[in-house]
Write an enzyme that holds these catalytic residues in place. Sequence first.
Site, PDB file in Angstrom:
ATOM      1  N   GLN A 102       0.856  -1.185   0.000  1.00  0.00           N
ATOM      2  CA  GLN A 102       0.000   0.000   0.000  1.00  0.00           C
ATOM      3  C   GLN A 102       0.894   1.238   0.000  1.00  0.00           C
ATOM      4  OE1 GLN A 102      -2.211   1.929   3.319  1.00  0.00           O
ATOM      5  NE2 GLN A 102      -4.037   1.125   2.302  1.00  0.00           N
ATOM      6  N   TYR A 185      -5.893  11.063   3.735  1.00  0.00           N
ATOM      7  CA  TYR A 185      -4.505  11.278   3.342  1.00  0.00           C
ATOM      8  C   TYR A 185      -4.465  11.974   1.974  1.00  0.00           C
ATOM      9  CZ  TYR A 185      -3.599   8.455   7.439  1.00  0.00           C
ATOM     10  OH  TYR A 185      -3.577   8.005   8.732  1.00  0.00           O
ATOM     11  N   GLY A 330      -9.525  -5.782   8.808  1.00  0.00           N
ATOM     12  CA  GLY A 330      -8.548  -4.907   9.427  1.00  0.00           C
ATOM     13  C   GLY A 330      -8.222  -5.294  10.850  1.00  0.00           C
TER      14      GLY A 330
END
Length: 379
Positions: A102, A185, A330
């Site tokens: 990622q 982000y 996650g």
Amino acid sequence: MSSVGSLFQPLKVGSITIRNRIQMSALTRNRATNTVPTDLMKEYYVQRARGGAGLIVSEGTLITRQGTEWENAPGIWSPEQVAGWKKITDAVHAEGTHIYAQLWHTGRVSHPDAPQQKLAGTPVYAPSAISARGGKFRFLPGEPGYTKPTAIEDPTVIIEQYRKAAANAKEAGFDGVELHGANGYLISQFLDSNSNERTDQWGGSVVNRARFGLEVLKALKSVYGENVAVKVSPAGGYNDVGMALPETLETFRYFISEADHLGLSYFALLRYAPHMDIEIDGKLRATQHDIIDSYRSYIKNSKVFLNGGVGGEEGAKLVEEGKIDGIAVGFNYVTHPDVANRIRDGKPFDNAPNFPGMQIGTGDESQWNIGYTDYPTAA
């Protein structure tokens, strides 16, 4: 296994075929030594590959030095980092699992006083000189929040940094790359009209705000071809992003459909997650709406993984209904190295989280295994 059987069918993702439809999503764990991946990190990833993951997505991996809230996050701009990651990808492949990197740029949610930002010798960059609200840099004196960033003069410079990061990821043996376009982000900051007030070709209209992320995806595809993915979180909230619902729908439907036309391996769609929402001025920041209903029909050429508290039975049902192709897990992967095996065998997620050790990344490195690689597998 019958109720979750659809999750254990192989799936073609880009040019590779993964052994099941359970993805370990990116999870910042803060265990790199001066941004270089370590043998302890290798142990962590091998545990989760051995525990049955079909596809592992690395923790957010910085494309350039940034003063992030995660002081010991890894990067992928140097030969030392590439060598560290190569040990990890080789070990994961030996367990029969595939792994994507990622690629991460934090934009305005870095801090100028963070050691890595000082080493970079550059300001904190963002689409516009607008600071995010909130945040807390616990490793800096006084635990400061976000600061006002410097507007990026030429976004093509950062697009090239992404391309170079993809080239390094390929050298490091990753099967593909996932663009971190979620959670407030840099990609999110360009998409969001509250953080992007540019008046040039990179801001203003939906087309212009989507341009940066789409050009980054094209740059990544120039290196990896069809093995490029993107993660998005249209519900927003985290890191002070989010628009009114009509603008959110227009923006993300355009971005997702245009990205899909590029021929990606998959989209990771993060649905609304209460624990990632933040309260500002007495209100929750996120724009809550149904991610699958709102965007799934705009994805015609790529696979879809749903992220955000998706359990095995729910995920299997959504796969059977054709709404998604797999699930991205996650938090449970933080505390359970064998998530996929537990789903297959009907075992509970019963490891208690070690919150103090979870994001430690500071102090005595000999203790970094605590809350990281010391969680047991199911009997």
